[in-house]
Motif scaffolding. Structure first.
Motif, mmCIF file in Angstrom:
data_model
loop_
_atom_site.group_PDB
_atom_site.id
_atom_site.type_symbol
_atom_site.label_atom_id
_atom_site.label_comp_id
_atom_site.label_asym_id
_atom_site.label_seq_id
_atom_site.Cartn_x
_atom_site.Cartn_y
_atom_site.Cartn_z
ATOM 1 N N VAL A 1 -1.089 -2.289 -2.016
ATOM 2 C CA VAL A 1 -2.091 -2.356 -0.965
ATOM 3 C C VAL A 1 -2.735 -0.978 -0.760
ATOM 4 C CG1 VAL A 1 -0.894 -4.288 0.142
ATOM 5 C CG2 VAL A 1 -0.510 -1.947 0.982
ATOM 6 N N ASN B 1 6.408 -9.136 2.170
ATOM 7 C CA ASN B 1 5.309 -10.054 1.845
ATOM 8 C C ASN B 1 4.506 -9.508 0.673
ATOM 9 O OD1 ASN B 1 6.197 -10.645 4.436
ATOM 10 N ND2 ASN B 1 4.188 -11.363 5.112
ATOM 11 N N GLN B 2 4.244 -8.197 0.705
ATOM 12 C CA GLN B 2 3.470 -7.565 -0.364
ATOM 13 C C GLN B 2 4.163 -7.795 -1.706
ATOM 14 O OE1 GLN B 2 2.843 -3.389 0.638
ATOM 15 N NE2 GLN B 2 2.238 -3.937 2.719
ATOM 16 N N ALA C 1 10.315 8.253 7.648
ATOM 17 C CA ALA C 1 10.633 6.849 7.405
ATOM 18 C C ALA C 1 11.723 6.730 6.354
ATOM 19 C CB ALA C 1 9.386 6.094 6.976
ATOM 20 N N LYS C 2 12.609 5.761 6.517
ATOM 21 C CA LYS C 2 13.757 5.616 5.620
ATOM 22 C C LYS C 2 13.476 4.692 4.428
ATOM 23 C CE LYS C 2 16.551 8.045 8.230
ATOM 24 N NZ LYS C 2 17.907 7.776 8.670
ATOM 25 N N SER D 1 6.945 4.012 4.876
ATOM 26 C CA SER D 1 6.854 3.810 6.325
ATOM 27 C C SER D 1 6.443 2.374 6.676
ATOM 28 C CB SER D 1 5.863 4.794 6.943
ATOM 29 O OG SER D 1 4.558 4.534 6.456
ATOM 30 N N THR D 2 6.230 1.551 5.656
ATOM 31 C CA THR D 2 5.826 0.164 5.917
ATOM 32 C C THR D 2 6.995 -0.632 6.484
ATOM 33 O OG1 THR D 2 4.349 0.317 4.016
ATOM 34 C CG2 THR D 2 4.722 -1.876 4.895
ATOM 35 N N GLY D 3 6.693 -1.510 7.397
ATOM 36 C CA GLY D 3 7.715 -2.376 7.966
ATOM 37 C C GLY D 3 7.914 -3.626 7.131
ATOM 38 N N GLN D 4 8.211 -4.722 7.817
ATOM 39 C CA GLN D 4 8.564 -5.968 7.131
ATOM 40 C C GLN D 4 7.452 -6.511 6.241
ATOM 41 O OE1 GLN D 4 11.871 -6.947 7.309
ATOM 42 N NE2 GLN D 4 11.719 -4.899 8.210
ATOM 43 N N ASN D 5 6.230 -6.069 6.445
ATOM 44 C CA ASN D 5 5.120 -6.564 5.627
ATOM 45 C C ASN D 5 5.286 -6.220 4.153
ATOM 46 O OD1 ASN D 5 1.857 -6.341 4.744
ATOM 47 N ND2 ASN D 5 2.436 -8.023 6.097
ATOM 48 N N LYS E 1 6.286 8.502 -0.210
ATOM 49 C CA LYS E 1 6.288 9.159 1.099
ATOM 50 C C LYS E 1 7.682 9.206 1.733
ATOM 51 C CE LYS E 1 1.584 7.419 1.386
ATOM 52 N NZ LYS E 1 0.561 6.650 2.124
ATOM 53 N N GLY F 1 -3.958 2.635 0.189
ATOM 54 C CA GLY F 1 -3.473 3.908 0.704
ATOM 55 C C GLY F 1 -2.011 4.235 0.486
ATOM 56 N N ASP G 1 14.269 0.039 8.987
ATOM 57 C CA ASP G 1 13.374 -0.997 8.449
ATOM 58 C C ASP G 1 14.037 -1.960 7.476
ATOM 59 O OD1 ASP G 1 10.648 1.293 8.588
ATOM 60 O OD2 ASP G 1 10.829 -0.571 9.746
#
Ligand SMILES: Nc1nc2c(ncn2[C@@H]2O[C@H](COP(=O)(O)OP(=O)(O)OP(=O)(O)O)[C@@H](O)[C@H]2O)c(=O)[nH]1
Ligand SMILES: Nc1nc2c(ncn2[C@@H]2O[C@H](COP(=O)(O)OP(=O)(O)OP(=O)(O)O)[C@@H](O)[C@H]2O)c(=O)[nH]1
Ligand SMILES: [Mg+2]
Ligand SMILES: [Mg+2]
Lengths: 291, 274
Positions: free
Chosen positions: B82, B210-211, B233-234, B203-207, B228, B84, B23
């Motif tokens: 954001v 933006n956050q 997820a890395k 585990s969030t991607g490219q968003n 997490k 959760g 990611d």
């Protein structure tokens, strides 16, 4: 977005803007980039691009007078077709049918349980929600409060200390009281947590669910494949619900999960409210992913 | 190592793939790997090690632990992010950490929107042995923040940690609400909040980029926690965040238990990334 980029590239191609097997690579490269930026899994992108190449070469896009438009249509159509048939329905087998929700921590399971209950009630069903998460602080209370808000009955956990016990008793009560759908909220867990995945398998044994739905965050990145496969291999999914699509995340996780498990995406979460659940539309998702 | 047989070009491509699948993002991955090509003796082992060193070096610049300066009483931390991602749980972990350091802590139950959010924080407060300031569900989060800070000033409490409702960075009204909470605190204590802590899910991607950008634009982010990381997820998205925004990464979350919080370490993170 991608459409403008592709138009520009194809216009500049040698051969006066026509696509040939020789120059299709530069166009495919742009699609690959768009998908990766949209968080589609790397390996899934590879497979998808080869499918698109096959379709494009096979469909005489190369002979088209408007190759850019043709090509974009091929990509978008292939993406929508891969994402699934429209409106994959819920199955209601069993007496009463049980819908089990599972997934990683924080993905939106508890909220989605209430959303589904509200949706089903609106369709004339008589749902019963079961809070089987004893791990997270105030998780039972969270589902209880949501159920009060939507006026759906919630199983009274009443000091029970074991999700197995809760599911067994809730099913017994549901049968007696005549609810026609039981929705079970489970604790968030990692697909690599063997003990918790075993617990989930145990709950599935008891519930014999008609639906086993993975609730997954739509902003998930490359890990979407591992997560979806992990849950699918452990308990066998019947579908996926993608949440938080009211964000500006492109949602490539949708393609990753669909391709890696073959399971349908049934609903999307589009707000924090209990009415924020919509049926999944593959064509709309395709447009969103391509950007 | 990710490198096996093959040409130099293939090796570089494989390294880029490793970063993308972690990611780190296409643009950032190609830039980092591109910089590796510059002036070094071709050697596969060296290539992988140079990548690790490059990322570790990049992240070292944002490896900056959260230090509570003596004399800043109360030290006010506002936790945001954001939905959760682990804000409330992280606050619980922080409360226990500060308490075991001998600091007094007050928590502000600033999520007045989500079902059972206040009760969830109260349980964490009990675990840490610290009071939780709350109003009723549906109340004004700014008023809760005000009360928590006022209470801490009166009692000379060392740390105030304000929980806020999860909110998507794209929701203007919610981002304005966050700005307003910050303003309320700031009016009460001119230097506060002393830490605006953004929580990001590994585990969030490219968003996540933006956050980080939008939360930073609205209220200024002074620290990041990535949660997490006990999953698969890395969390590579923190690389572009670090590169573009240069915000200190304070902690990583590695589980759901009260002790599952570690200080961010650039070298360890770089090792685990590839
Ligand atoms: N904006 C938005 N927020 C959502 C959506 N679905 C859930 N949420 C929010 O996401 C957060 C997490 O939701 P929960 O229902 O608690 O998630 P969970 O999967 O049950 O979490 P755990 O039980 O801890 O694993 C909450 O703040 C919800 O309000 C959605 O579709 N859109
Ligand atoms: N495995 C793991 N789970 C975590 C970690 N941090 C938080 N969680 C879990 O993630 C879920 C969501 O945590 P919360 O603290 O409720 O998240 P939040 O950001 O406050 O959520 P909202 O207030 O609804 O926006 C819970 O099930 C937590 O136990 C972590 O580092 N590792
Ligand atoms: Mg839950
Ligand atoms: Mg919270």
């Amino acid at each position: 977005g991608l459409s403008e980029k592709l138009r520009g590239i194809i216009k500049d191609l040698k051969g006066h803007g026509t696509l040939s097997e020789a120059n299709i690579e530069s166009v495919l490269k742009e699609v690959r980039l768009a998908l990766l930026e949209a968080d589609v899994n790397f390996t899934v992108v590879k497979e998808f691009i080869s499918r698109v190449k096959g379709k494009a070469l096979g469909q005489d896009v190369l002979l088209s007078v408007t190759p850019a438009q043709q090509f974009i249509k091929v990509v978008r159509d292939e993406l929508a077709a891969t994402l699934g048939e429209t409106a994959s329905e819920l199955e209601f087998k069993g007496r009463p049918p049980v819908i089990m929700l599972a997934g990683l921590q924080g993905s939106g399971k508890t909220t989605t349980t209430a959303k589904l209950a509200r949706l089903l009630k609106g369709k004339g069903r008589n749902p019963y929600v079961v809070p089987a998460d004893l791990a997270r602080p105030a998780a039972v209370l969270q589902l209880q409060k949501l159920s009060e808000e939507i006026k759906v009955d919630c199983f009274d956990v009443a000091g029970r200390k074991d999700p197995v016990d809760i599911c067994t008793e809730a099913l017994r009560v549901a049968k007696i009281k005549g609810y026609d759908t039981v929705l079970v909220d489970t604790a968030g867990r990692l697909h690599i947590d063997a003990a918790l995945m075993d617990e989930l398998k145990g709950l599935k044994e008891i519930l014999s669910p008609s639906e086993v739905l993975l609730v997954a965050d739509s902003m998930t990145g490359q890990d979407a494949v591992r997560t979806a496969q992990g849950f699918d291999e452990a308990i066998g999914l019947t579908g996926v619900i993608l949440t938080k699509l009211d964000s500006d995340a492109r949602g490539g996780a949708a393609l990753s999960m669909r391709i890696s498990t073959g399971k349908p995406i049934k609903f999307i979460g589009v707000s924090e409210k209990t009415d924020g659940l919509e049926v999944f539309h593959p064509d709309r998702m395709a447009g969103r992913i391509l950007g | 190592s990710v490198l096996g047989m093959g040409t130099r070009k293939e090796s570089l491509e494989r390294l880029e793939e490793a970063l993308i699948t972690a990611d780190v993002g296409v643009k950032t991955s190609s830039e980092i790997v591109g910089a590796l090509k510059e002036g070094f003796k071709w050697d596969k082992e060296g290539l992988s090690e140079r990548l690790r060193a490059s990322i570790s070096g990049l992240l070292k610049e944002v490896e900056s632990p959260l230090v509570i300066p003596p004399g800043v009483v109360p030290f006010v931390i506002m936790v945001l992010g954001v939905n959760g991602v682990g804000k409330t749980t992280t606050i619980g972990k922080l409360a226990s950490r500060f308490s075991s350091m001998g600091k007094s802590v007050i928590l502000g139950a600033g999520d007045t929107f989500r079902a059972a959010a206040i009760e969830q924080l109260e349980i964490w407060g009990e675990r840490a042995g610290c009071p939780v300031i709350k109003h009723s569900h549906g109340g004004d989060p700014g008023a809760v923040a005000f009360d928590a800070v006022k209470s801490a000033v009166a009692k000379k409490t060392d740390v105030v940690i304000l929980d806020t409702a999860g909110r998507l960075h794209t929701k203007v009204n919610l981002m304005e609400e966050l700005k307003k909470i910050k303003k309320v605190v700031n009016r009460e204590i001119p230097s506060a909040p002393h830490e605006n802590l953004l929580v990001v899910d590994a585990s969030t991607g490219q968003n996540a980029l933006n956050q980080a950008k939008l939360f930073n634009e609205y209220v200024g982010v002074t620290g990041i926690v990535i949660t997490k990381l006990d999953g698969t997820a890395k969390g590579g998205i923190i690389v572009p965040i670090a590169r573009e925004l240069k915000i200190p990464i304070r902690f990583i979350g590695v589980g759901e238990g009260v002790d599952d919080l570690k200080e961010f370490n650039a070298g360890e993170f770089a090792d685990a990334l590839i």
